[in-house]
Design a protein around this motif. Structure first.
Motif, PDB file in Angstrom:
ATOM      1  N   HIS A 147      -8.864   1.126  -3.587  1.00 41.62           N
ATOM      2  CA  HIS A 147      -8.647   0.678  -2.374  1.00 41.62           C
ATOM      3  C   HIS A 147      -9.105   1.995  -1.514  1.00 41.62           C
ATOM      4  CE1 HIS A 147      -7.532  -0.874   1.008  1.00 41.62           C
ATOM      5  NE2 HIS A 147      -6.472   0.676   1.688  1.00 41.62           N
ATOM      6  N   PHE A 148      -8.317   3.755  -2.321  1.00 40.19           N
ATOM      7  CA  PHE A 148      -9.231   4.422  -1.437  1.00 40.19           C
ATOM      8  C   PHE A 148      -9.836   5.474  -2.114  1.00 40.19           C
ATOM      9  CE2 PHE A 148      -4.494   5.091  -0.732  1.00 40.19           C
ATOM     10  CZ  PHE A 148      -4.692   4.707   0.558  1.00 40.19           C
ATOM     11  N   LYS A 149     -11.428   4.410  -3.266  1.00 40.51           N
ATOM     12  CA  LYS A 149     -11.799   5.785  -4.026  1.00 40.51           C
ATOM     13  C   LYS A 149     -13.144   5.338  -3.063  1.00 40.51           C
ATOM     14  CE  LYS A 149     -14.275   1.092  -5.735  1.00 40.51           C
ATOM     15  NZ  LYS A 149     -14.284   0.585  -6.474  1.00 40.51           N
ATOM     16  N   ASP A 150     -13.923   5.009  -2.554  1.00 39.06           N
ATOM     17  CA  ASP A 150     -14.672   5.053  -1.359  1.00 39.06           C
ATOM     18  C   ASP A 150     -14.591   6.486  -0.897  1.00 39.06           C
ATOM     19  OD1 ASP A 150     -16.233   3.348  -2.400  1.00 39.06           O
ATOM     20  OD2 ASP A 150     -15.638   1.813  -0.973  1.00 39.06           O
TER      21      ASP A 150
ATOM     22  N   CYS B  54      -0.822   9.328  -8.206  1.00 43.06           N
ATOM     23  CA  CYS B  54      -0.842   8.044  -8.878  1.00 43.06           C
ATOM     24  C   CYS B  54      -2.248   8.099  -9.876  1.00 43.06           C
ATOM     25  CB  CYS B  54      -2.056   7.263  -7.599  1.00 43.06           C
ATOM     26  SG  CYS B  54      -0.564   6.960  -7.013  1.00 43.06           S
ATOM     27  N   ASP B  55      -2.181   7.015 -11.141  1.00 38.58           N
ATOM     28  CA  ASP B  55      -2.932   7.196 -12.227  1.00 38.58           C
ATOM     29  C   ASP B  55      -3.660   5.941 -11.663  1.00 38.58           C
ATOM     30  OD1 ASP B  55      -1.568   4.689 -13.073  1.00 38.58           O
ATOM     31  OD2 ASP B  55      -0.103   5.533 -14.856  1.00 38.58           O
ATOM     32  N   ASN B  56      -4.435   5.510 -12.978  1.00 42.06           N
ATOM     33  CA  ASN B  56      -5.473   3.899 -12.022  1.00 42.06           C
ATOM     34  C   ASN B  56      -4.861   2.810 -12.474  1.00 42.06           C
ATOM     35  OD1 ASN B  56      -7.604   5.900 -12.172  1.00 42.06           O
ATOM     36  ND2 ASN B  56      -8.135   5.608 -14.097  1.00 42.06           N
ATOM     37  N   LYS B  57      -3.461   3.017 -12.689  1.00 40.61           N
ATOM     38  CA  LYS B  57      -2.566   1.661 -12.270  1.00 40.61           C
ATOM     39  C   LYS B  57      -1.578   1.295 -11.162  1.00 40.61           C
ATOM     40  CE  LYS B  57      -3.232   0.619 -18.239  1.00 40.61           C
ATOM     41  NZ  LYS B  57      -2.081   0.568 -18.933  1.00 40.61           N
ATOM     42  N   THR B  58      -1.463   2.548 -10.874  1.00 39.36           N
ATOM     43  CA  THR B  58      -0.625   2.753  -9.275  1.00 39.36           C
ATOM     44  C   THR B  58      -0.770   1.825  -8.907  1.00 39.36           C
ATOM     45  OG1 THR B  58       0.178   5.284 -10.558  1.00 39.36           O
ATOM     46  CG2 THR B  58       1.031   4.333  -8.655  1.00 39.36           C
ATOM     47  N   THR B  59       0.554   1.476  -8.627  1.00 38.52           N
ATOM     48  CA  THR B  59       0.013   0.565  -6.820  1.00 38.52           C
ATOM     49  C   THR B  59       1.274   0.345  -6.225  1.00 38.52           C
ATOM     50  OG1 THR B  59       1.519  -1.115  -7.859  1.00 38.52           O
ATOM     51  CG2 THR B  59      -0.556  -1.411  -8.750  1.00 38.52           C
ATOM     52  N   HIS B  60       1.213  -0.236  -5.179  1.00 46.67           N
ATOM     53  CA  HIS B  60       2.659   0.056  -4.006  1.00 46.67           C
ATOM     54  C   HIS B  60       3.726  -0.311  -4.488  1.00 46.67           C
ATOM     55  CE1 HIS B  60       4.460  -0.363   0.002  1.00 46.67           C
ATOM     56  NE2 HIS B  60       4.891  -1.229  -0.427  1.00 46.67           N
TER      57      HIS B  60
ATOM     58  N   ILE C 236      -5.915   0.448   5.870  1.00 47.83           N
ATOM     59  CA  ILE C 236      -6.117   1.941   5.572  1.00 47.83           C
ATOM     60  C   ILE C 236      -5.080   1.943   4.015  1.00 47.83           C
ATOM     61  CG2 ILE C 236      -5.229   4.181   5.695  1.00 47.83           C
ATOM     62  CD1 ILE C 236      -6.159   4.208   8.654  1.00 47.83           C
ATOM     63  N   TYR C 237      -3.830   1.162   4.872  1.00 53.45           N
ATOM     64  CA  TYR C 237      -2.677   1.544   3.615  1.00 53.45           C
ATOM     65  C   TYR C 237      -2.987   0.117   2.427  1.00 53.45           C
ATOM     66  CZ  TYR C 237       1.433   2.075   1.554  1.00 53.45           C
ATOM     67  OH  TYR C 237       2.769   2.569   0.591  1.00 53.45           O
ATOM     68  N   PRO C 238      -2.653   1.105   0.626  1.00 51.63           N
ATOM     69  CA  PRO C 238      -2.831   0.071  -0.040  1.00 51.63           C
ATOM     70  C   PRO C 238      -1.872  -1.411  -0.091  1.00 51.63           C
ATOM     71  CG  PRO C 238      -2.294   2.086  -0.614  1.00 51.63           C
ATOM     72  CD  PRO C 238      -2.810   1.916   0.809  1.00 51.63           C
ATOM     73  N   HIS C 239      -1.688  -2.219   0.433  1.00 49.91           N
ATOM     74  CA  HIS C 239      -0.368  -3.337  -0.008  1.00 49.91           C
ATOM     75  C   HIS C 239      -0.670  -4.214  -1.496  1.00 49.91           C
ATOM     76  CE1 HIS C 239       0.215  -2.568   4.538  1.00 49.91           C
ATOM     77  NE2 HIS C 239       1.203  -2.327   4.146  1.00 49.91           N
ATOM     78  N   ASP C 240      -1.660  -4.361  -1.448  1.00 48.60           N
ATOM     79  CA  ASP C 240      -2.207  -4.194  -2.579  1.00 48.60           C
ATOM     80  C   ASP C 240      -3.312  -4.168  -3.177  1.00 48.60           C
ATOM     81  OD1 ASP C 240      -0.236  -6.490  -2.225  1.00 48.60           O
ATOM     82  OD2 ASP C 240      -2.013  -7.529  -0.401  1.00 48.60           O
ATOM     83  N   GLY C 241      -2.981  -4.243  -4.740  1.00 49.08           N
ATOM     84  CA  GLY C 241      -3.768  -3.945  -5.598  1.00 49.08           C
ATOM     85  C   GLY C 241      -3.462  -1.979  -6.410  1.00 49.08           C
TER      86      GLY C 241
END
Length: 289
Positions: A20-23, A250-256, A10-15
């Motif tokens: 990560h959540f798009k689906d 978040c925008d399309n570039k935001t990461t953890h 669930i949590y987007p540690h990478d990328g």
């Protein structure tokens, strides 16, 4: 379609967070864990954090297993500060101090400075990433002004209040709590609990909180002073308008690791690599000479 729920991812540690959540979600918000003040509730030791640094000897008194293993020399943090207010005290008398207020008061650059200062304060960063000057500046200000720092890795009282109110706002009454390791799952009906009773349903390692229809989700991870809110764009606009949370979309570039610029982490790691190599060469030079 990648199912982050069934895949226990669930949590987007990478990328990129939105990728990560798009689906499931097309809008994600980074919400800061707030600082707060309680009138007439002061720290006798001038420590306005939930943790305190303790000696190895005291740590062994708290954790028996340390007596049977060799412990390296390191800072040891104990999350048992006796001066730290109870949830009941925070709920009834606490007042949020926004990150923006602190940034302006002590002249920090932006929210990335606060996040780095907080992460440095708990030893969550490698040496090359540490910002002790920011951490000291922040600690001096909060201590002087009797402001309690947020505690990493779990939802605080104010955030839980906001979560409760958002679920109620959208009539999401069947809620799932999932712990860090996906081992314990509990379902509650919000209609059976008052706002404060809802706060008490959280365990310290409940990291994934979402409605059973999965339309709204809140998630955090162990070293973070922020959490993520994920939903659709229409609901997110309403959530932001309610002003229960401080943060950013978040925008399309935001990461953890949103507190670093693109390429900044890689540059620092390269510097660390060169420093380590230089130190290794120096050690072998002494050995052979």
């Amino acid at each position: 379609m990648r199912n982050i729920f069934e895949g226990k991812n669930i949590y987007p540690h990478d990328g990129k967070i939105k990728d990560h959540f798009k689906d499931f979600y097309n809008s994600v918000y980074v919400a800061y864990l707030p600082f707060f003040r309680i009138e007439n509730h002061l720290s006798k030791s001038d420590n306005y954090k939930k943790f305190e640094k303790i000696t190895l000897e005291n740590a062994k008194k708290e954790i028996d297993v340390l007596n049977n293993i060799q412990v390296p020399i390191a800072e040891i943090l104990s999350y048992s500060n006796e001066d730290y207010p109870t949830d009941f005290e925070i709920y009834n008398n606490g007042k949020i101090i926004n990150w923006k207020t602190i940034i302006n008061e002590i002249g920090l650059k932006d929210n990335t400075d606060i996040n780095k200062a907080l992460r440095t304060s708990i030893g969550a960063l490698r040496k090359i990433f540490n910002k002790p000057e920011l951490s000291e500046k922040l600690n001096t200000y909060t201590t002087k002004n009797n402001i309690w720092n947020p505690t990493e890795g779990n939802f605080d009282v104010f955030s839980k209040i906001g979560i409760y109110r958002i679920f109620k706002l959208f009539n999401k009454n069947e809620i799932l709590f999932v712990d860090e390791f996906y081992e314990n799952i509990k379902t509650i009906n919000l209609n059976e609990f008052t706002e404060y009773e809802f706060l008490e349903k959280f365990d310290y390692n409940d990291y994934y909180i979402y409605s059973t229809d999965k339309e709204i989700m809140f998630t955090i991870e162990w070293d973070s002073f922020f959490f993520l809110i994920a939903t659709d764009e229409i609901k997110m606009d309403i959530i932001i308008s309610e002003k229960y949370f401080e943060g950013f979309l978040c925008d399309n570039k935001t990461t953890h690791n949103w507190d670093y610029l693109d390429g900044e982490l890689e540059k620092l790691l390269e510097i660390e690599k060169r420093q380590n190599q230089k130190s290794e060469n120096k050690k072998w030079s002494k050995f052979w000479n």
